[in-house]
Design a protein around this motif. Structure first.
Motif, mmCIF file in Angstrom:
data_model
loop_
_atom_site.group_PDB
_atom_site.id
_atom_site.type_symbol
_atom_site.label_atom_id
_atom_site.label_comp_id
_atom_site.label_asym_id
_atom_site.label_seq_id
_atom_site.Cartn_x
_atom_site.Cartn_y
_atom_site.Cartn_z
ATOM 1 N N ASN A 1 -0.262 -5.870 4.879
ATOM 2 C CA ASN A 1 -1.590 -6.406 4.626
ATOM 3 C C ASN A 1 -1.427 -7.675 3.794
ATOM 4 O OD1 ASN A 1 -4.140 -7.026 3.535
ATOM 5 N ND2 ASN A 1 -4.785 -4.891 3.680
ATOM 6 N N ALA A 2 -1.578 -8.817 4.438
ATOM 7 C CA ALA A 2 -1.372 -10.097 3.760
ATOM 8 C C ALA A 2 -2.416 -10.347 2.683
ATOM 9 C CB ALA A 2 -1.386 -11.236 4.765
ATOM 10 N N GLN A 3 -3.627 -9.859 2.896
ATOM 11 C CA GLN A 3 -4.699 -10.097 1.928
ATOM 12 C C GLN A 3 -4.448 -9.358 0.614
ATOM 13 O OE1 GLN A 3 -8.581 -9.137 3.401
ATOM 14 N NE2 GLN A 3 -9.618 -10.089 1.673
ATOM 15 N N SER A 4 -4.051 -8.089 0.696
ATOM 16 C CA SER A 4 -3.794 -7.313 -0.525
ATOM 17 C C SER A 4 -2.352 -7.444 -0.999
ATOM 18 C CB SER A 4 -4.116 -5.837 -0.301
ATOM 19 O OG SER A 4 -3.212 -5.267 0.637
ATOM 20 N N GLU A 5 -1.514 -8.113 -0.199
ATOM 21 C CA GLU A 5 -0.085 -8.275 -0.487
ATOM 22 C C GLU A 5 0.593 -6.920 -0.707
ATOM 23 O OE1 GLU A 5 -0.358 -11.199 -3.717
ATOM 24 O OE2 GLU A 5 0.422 -12.660 -2.272
ATOM 25 N N GLU A 6 0.291 -5.998 0.204
ATOM 26 C CA GLU A 6 0.909 -4.681 0.182
ATOM 27 C C GLU A 6 1.518 -4.370 1.535
ATOM 28 O OE1 GLU A 6 -1.466 -1.937 -3.048
ATOM 29 O OE2 GLU A 6 -1.526 -1.380 -0.952
ATOM 30 N N ILE A 7 2.579 -3.601 1.485
ATOM 31 C CA ILE A 7 3.183 -3.097 2.708
ATOM 32 C C ILE A 7 3.269 -1.585 2.605
ATOM 33 C CG2 ILE A 7 4.562 -5.168 3.161
ATOM 34 C CD1 ILE A 7 6.954 -3.240 2.253
ATOM 35 N N LEU A 8 3.463 -0.952 3.742
ATOM 36 C CA LEU A 8 3.722 0.474 3.786
ATOM 37 C C LEU A 8 5.158 0.630 4.258
ATOM 38 C CD1 LEU A 8 2.248 3.092 3.219
ATOM 39 C CD2 LEU A 8 1.656 3.210 5.634
ATOM 40 N N LEU A 9 5.967 1.269 3.429
ATOM 41 C CA LEU A 9 7.387 1.453 3.697
ATOM 42 C C LEU A 9 7.612 2.904 4.093
ATOM 43 C CD1 LEU A 9 10.051 -0.248 3.360
ATOM 44 C CD2 LEU A 9 10.312 0.903 1.164
ATOM 45 N N LYS B 1 6.165 8.043 3.246
ATOM 46 C CA LYS B 1 5.681 6.673 3.161
ATOM 47 C C LYS B 1 5.429 6.301 1.707
ATOM 48 C CE LYS B 1 3.584 6.713 7.706
ATOM 49 N NZ LYS B 1 2.348 6.618 8.474
ATOM 50 N N LEU B 2 5.563 5.013 1.420
ATOM 51 C CA LEU B 2 5.345 4.500 0.074
ATOM 52 C C LEU B 2 4.667 3.147 0.167
ATOM 53 C CD1 LEU B 2 5.958 4.668 -3.044
ATOM 54 C CD2 LEU B 2 8.057 3.409 -2.530
ATOM 55 N N ARG B 3 3.611 2.968 -0.615
ATOM 56 C CA ARG B 3 2.979 1.647 -0.697
ATOM 57 C C ARG B 3 3.807 0.777 -1.631
ATOM 58 N NH1 ARG B 3 -2.016 1.139 -3.124
ATOM 59 N NH2 ARG B 3 -1.532 2.965 -4.342
ATOM 60 N N LYS C 1 4.394 2.759 -10.176
ATOM 61 C CA LYS C 1 3.135 2.946 -10.907
ATOM 62 C C LYS C 1 2.225 3.854 -10.093
ATOM 63 C CE LYS C 1 4.259 -0.484 -13.731
ATOM 64 N NZ LYS C 1 4.106 -0.809 -15.063
ATOM 65 N N ALA C 2 1.119 4.240 -10.700
ATOM 66 C CA ALA C 2 0.102 5.028 -10.002
ATOM 67 C C ALA C 2 -1.226 4.299 -10.113
ATOM 68 C CB ALA C 2 0.005 6.420 -10.606
ATOM 69 N N ASP C 3 -2.022 4.377 -9.049
ATOM 70 C CA ASP C 3 -3.373 3.839 -9.082
ATOM 71 C C ASP C 3 -4.298 4.850 -8.408
ATOM 72 O OD1 ASP C 3 -3.041 3.485 -6.345
ATOM 73 O OD2 ASP C 3 -2.895 1.318 -6.448
ATOM 74 N N SER C 4 -5.517 4.459 -8.128
ATOM 75 C CA SER C 4 -6.499 5.388 -7.565
ATOM 76 C C SER C 4 -6.110 5.898 -6.175
ATOM 77 C CB SER C 4 -7.874 4.719 -7.502
ATOM 78 O OG SER C 4 -7.812 3.576 -6.680
ATOM 79 N N GLU C 5 -5.235 5.187 -5.484
ATOM 80 C CA GLU C 5 -4.815 5.583 -4.140
ATOM 81 C C GLU C 5 -3.481 6.330 -4.134
ATOM 82 O OE1 GLU C 5 -5.095 2.408 -1.238
ATOM 83 O OE2 GLU C 5 -6.501 1.375 -2.563
ATOM 84 N N GLY C 6 -2.876 6.510 -5.280
ATOM 85 C CA GLY C 6 -1.590 7.196 -5.362
ATOM 86 C C GLY C 6 -0.525 6.302 -5.963
ATOM 87 N N GLN C 7 0.716 6.584 -5.607
ATOM 88 C CA GLN C 7 1.830 5.826 -6.172
ATOM 89 C C GLN C 7 2.051 4.526 -5.408
ATOM 90 O OE1 GLN C 7 5.117 8.553 -6.250
ATOM 91 N NE2 GLN C 7 4.548 9.273 -8.274
ATOM 92 N N VAL C 8 2.474 3.514 -6.161
ATOM 93 C CA VAL C 8 2.776 2.214 -5.560
ATOM 94 C C VAL C 8 3.960 1.608 -6.305
ATOM 95 C CG1 VAL C 8 1.063 1.015 -6.995
ATOM 96 C CG2 VAL C 8 1.819 -0.030 -4.872
ATOM 97 N N LEU C 9 4.877 1.033 -5.563
ATOM 98 C CA LEU C 9 6.023 0.344 -6.150
ATOM 99 C C LEU C 9 5.663 -1.128 -6.294
ATOM 100 C CD1 LEU C 9 9.034 0.451 -7.008
ATOM 101 C CD2 LEU C 9 9.587 -0.167 -4.648
ATOM 102 N N HIS C 10 5.720 -1.629 -7.522
ATOM 103 C CA HIS C 10 5.472 -3.056 -7.772
ATOM 104 C C HIS C 10 6.815 -3.769 -7.681
ATOM 105 C CE1 HIS C 10 1.234 -2.866 -8.997
ATOM 106 N NE2 HIS C 10 1.544 -1.619 -9.292
#
Length: 115
Positions: A36-44, A50-52, A77-86
């Motif tokens: 997602n280019a707009q949010s600058e996130e990928i799903l790995l 899977k990991l955001r 880190k964790a946010d409202s949608e779960g875990q995310v790797l920065h």
């Protein structure tokens, strides 16, 4: 201002669901399934897990395309949608034998535990 980061201990994506890893520097890898280019996130994805990954720090220098194999180092880190790797480091690992890499990680862990 002294800012330091850990080297990123290697974890499989399935191991990153452990809440004790939040805030730690980790290194993981997998196949990019969504970008997602707009949010600058990928799903790995690695195996069935899977990991955001937030790539906002590296999006201008890393070409993340779906289907590519990538390795990331960053802070979990964790946010409202779960875990995310920065992610602060990302590299394309297309061409790497991922099965052999997994085997090497397991063998390295066994060796280190035997010491």
């Amino acid at each position: 201002m002294n800012v330091s980061f850990g080297h990123g201990e290697v974890y499989f994506t399935s191991e990153l669901q452990n809440p004790s890893l939040l805030g730690k520097s980790v290194k993981t890898f997998g196949i990019i399934t969504e970008y997602n280019a707009q949010s600058e996130e990928i799903l790995l994805k690695h195996r069935e897990e899977k990991l955001r990954v937030d790539i906002s720090l590296i999006s201008s220098i890393v070409n993340c395309v779906p289907g590519a194999a990538f390795q990331f180092i960053g802070e979990l880190k964790a946010d409202s949608e779960g875990q995310v790797l920065h992610a602060r480091v990302g590299r394309n690992i297309d061409g790497m034998d991922l099965s052999l890499y997994e085997e090497a990680i397991v063998l390295k862990r066994k060796f280190e535990n035997s010491l």
